[in-house]
Enzyme design. Structure first.
Site, PDB file in Angstrom:
ATOM      1  NE  ARG A  53      61.098  31.579  30.812  1.00  8.82           N
ATOM      2  CZ  ARG A  53      61.271  30.269  30.553  1.00  8.82           C
ATOM      3  NH1 ARG A  53      60.541  29.403  31.041  1.00  8.82           N
ATOM      4  NH2 ARG A  53      62.222  29.833  29.795  1.00  8.82           N
ATOM      5  CE1 TYR A 106      41.033  46.058  32.916  1.00  6.38           C
ATOM      6  CE2 TYR A 106      41.824  43.805  32.856  1.00  6.38           C
ATOM      7  CZ  TYR A 106      42.030  45.144  32.655  1.00  6.38           C
ATOM      8  OH  TYR A 106      43.243  45.572  32.186  1.00  6.38           O
ATOM      9  CG  ASP A 178      39.562  40.803  39.298  1.00 13.70           C
ATOM     10  OD1 ASP A 178      39.959  41.391  40.323  1.00 13.70           O
ATOM     11  OD2 ASP A 178      39.932  41.128  38.156  1.00 13.70           O
ATOM     12  CE  LYS A 203      44.032  48.225  38.091  1.00 11.23           C
ATOM     13  NZ  LYS A 203      44.961  47.592  37.165  1.00 11.23           N
TER      14      LYS A 203
HETATM   15  C1  LIG Z   1      39.381  44.571  38.035  1.00  8.78           C
HETATM   16  C2  LIG Z   1      40.677  44.395  37.313  1.00  8.78           C
HETATM   17  N1  LIG Z   1      41.215  43.176  37.248  1.00  8.78           N
HETATM   18  C3  LIG Z   1      42.372  42.959  36.604  1.00  8.78           C
HETATM   19  C4  LIG Z   1      43.038  43.984  35.976  1.00  8.78           C
HETATM   20  C5  LIG Z   1      44.294  43.687  35.223  1.00  8.78           C
HETATM   21  O1  LIG Z   1      45.386  44.062  35.952  1.00  8.78           O
HETATM   22  P1  LIG Z   1      46.786  44.492  35.299  1.00  8.78           P
HETATM   23  O2  LIG Z   1      46.608  45.864  34.775  1.00  8.78           O
HETATM   24  O3  LIG Z   1      47.730  44.371  36.432  1.00  8.78           O
HETATM   25  O4  LIG Z   1      47.070  43.514  34.203  1.00  8.78           O
HETATM   26  C6  LIG Z   1      42.522  45.277  36.021  1.00  8.78           C
HETATM   27  C7  LIG Z   1      43.241  46.401  35.373  1.00  8.78           C
HETATM   28  O5  LIG Z   1      42.786  47.499  35.273  1.00  8.78           O
HETATM   29  C8  LIG Z   1      41.296  45.484  36.696  1.00  8.78           C
HETATM   30  O6  LIG Z   1      40.734  46.706  36.747  1.00  8.78           O
END
Ligand SMILES: Cc1ncc(COP(=O)(O)O)c(C=O)c1O
Length: 386
Positions: A53, A106, A178, A203
């Protein structure tokens, strides 16, 4: 070394694995210590490898690779991009602290802030993503973290990161950003003095729509508290996801190049359509913050939005339902093109007033001619059903 070259070498060491090009995958929960002395030595070292973990050699190898890619001292991979956001915010905020987050955030991160952080006595304030240096006036004596997502992944405002970092650091606040949209290839957040950087590897780093994974890159200063929270929250990551992500890394530069090229072709074509009111692509002047994108970014990825004139719901259904090459689904960054309608959630930016349809597009790796032909037919259906 150029980044394209770096991507082919980081996180692998054939000489340590009988010459195998790619590193082996450790599927491990239990890690055995051969002797009590080994057990005690590991304890003394802070348990670098103790239990699946909290990380295996597979995980550590990818973390080292991703830290190097981002130019950061440390990296932690997490079970999702959202888990990376949750860990970064939970590790840095305590009861009584104030958090500033952009109104373009987001959606799932927004829910975490509104539904969880506020329950722990953390004050959350949304700010206009275009506020720039004006963020200073929103800071309070207890402002601990300023969060950035640039560009916003639905409405694509490009934020003035240097101005926000300067304002935050002047008052001892931490900046968390982010950087999923640009990836370390197109935005160098460490060089911009961002303290902690988040990525959803789901992504572009994964790139094949077959894994969910997150990443936190940061300096040594923040590593103990991030690692501690990571462990305490139990946010582990599976070995196969890690392997797929390290495989995705090898082609990241060429994929991004193509996503960028195709997205620009689509965005420019869409900008000339009579149905489209505005194209929100950071690389086009119509996007709020375009000048900042030109100043700070090295490129644009494949995700952008368009604002359409008002159309009846049945017309939107006719357009989207008949598309051949665009799947209707969340996430993005994979090889396939995607399209979704959206309604932005706004509390701090009443200036957002678009009354038509909002559509987000991810330009995949299909040929742009096929994508344009598909969209063209889609617009014919939209108009035919209006
Ligand atoms: C800009 C952005 N940050 C973070 C995330 C979260 O990522 P995850 O889907 O891997 O949890 C997303 C998901 O769509 C996103 O678009």
């Amino acid at each position: 070394m150029k980044i394209e070259t770096l991507l082919t070498s980081i996180g692998r060491s054939p000489e340590e694995h009988e010459g195998a090009v790619n590193p082996p995958v450790y599927h491990a929960s239990t890690i055995l210590f051969p002797t009590l002395a080994d057990f005690e030595a590991a304890e003394k070292a802070g348990w670098p490898l103790v239990y699946g973990r909290s990380g295996t050699p597979t995980v550590r190898e990818l973390e080292a690779a991703l830290a190097e890619l981002d130019g950061a001292e440390c990296a932690i991979v997490t079970s999702s991009g959202l888990a990376a956001i949750v860990i970064a915010l939970t590790a840095t905020l305590s009861n009584g602290d104030h958090l500033l987050i952009p109104d373009s955030l987001y959606g799932s991160a927004r829910k975490f802030c509104d539904q969880e952080l506020t329950r722990y006595g953390i004050e959350v304030t949304y700010y206009d993503p275009l506020v720039g240096a004006g963020i200073t006036s929103l800071m309070k004596p207890n402002t601990k973290v300023i969060y950035i997502e640039s560009p916003g992944s639905l409405t694509f405002e490009v934020q003035d990161i240097p101005a926000i970092v300067k304002a935050a650091h002047a008052k001892n606040a931490i900046v968390i950003a982010d950087n999923t949209w640009a990836t370390p290839l197109y935005l160098r957040t460490v060089e911009m003095n961002v303290d902690i950087c988040i990525h959803s590897c789901t992504k572009y780093i994964g790139g094949h729509s077959d894994l969910v994974m997150g990443l936190i890159t940061h300096s040594k200063k923040f590593n103990p508290q991030l690692r501690r929270t990571y462990r305490n929250l139990g946010a582990a990551i599976g070995a196969d996801e890690v392997y797929f992500a390290s495989r995705g890394l090898r082609t990241l530069a060429v994929r991004l190049k193509q996503h960028q090229e195709t997205a620009f072709i689509l965005a420019k074509w869409l900008a000339a359509r009579p149905e489209v009111v505005k194209v929100l692509h950071p690389g086009l002047p119509s996007c709020p913050g375009h000048d900042i994108w030109k100043r700070d970014f090295k490129g644009a990825s494949g995700l952008f939005s368009i604002l359409l004139k008002p159309y009846p719901h049945k017309a939107l259904a006719a357009m989207l339902d008949g598309l051949e090459h665009f799947g209707m689904g969340f996430s993005w960054g994979g090889y396939e093109s995607l399209i979704i309608p959206f309604t932005p959630e706004r509390t701090a930016t009443p200036s957002w007033t678009h009354d038509g349809l909002c559509i987000r597009i991810h330009a995949g790796l299909e040929h742009p001619d096929d994508l344009i032909a598909d969209l063209k037919k889609g617009f014919e259906r939209l108009n035919g059903a209006a």
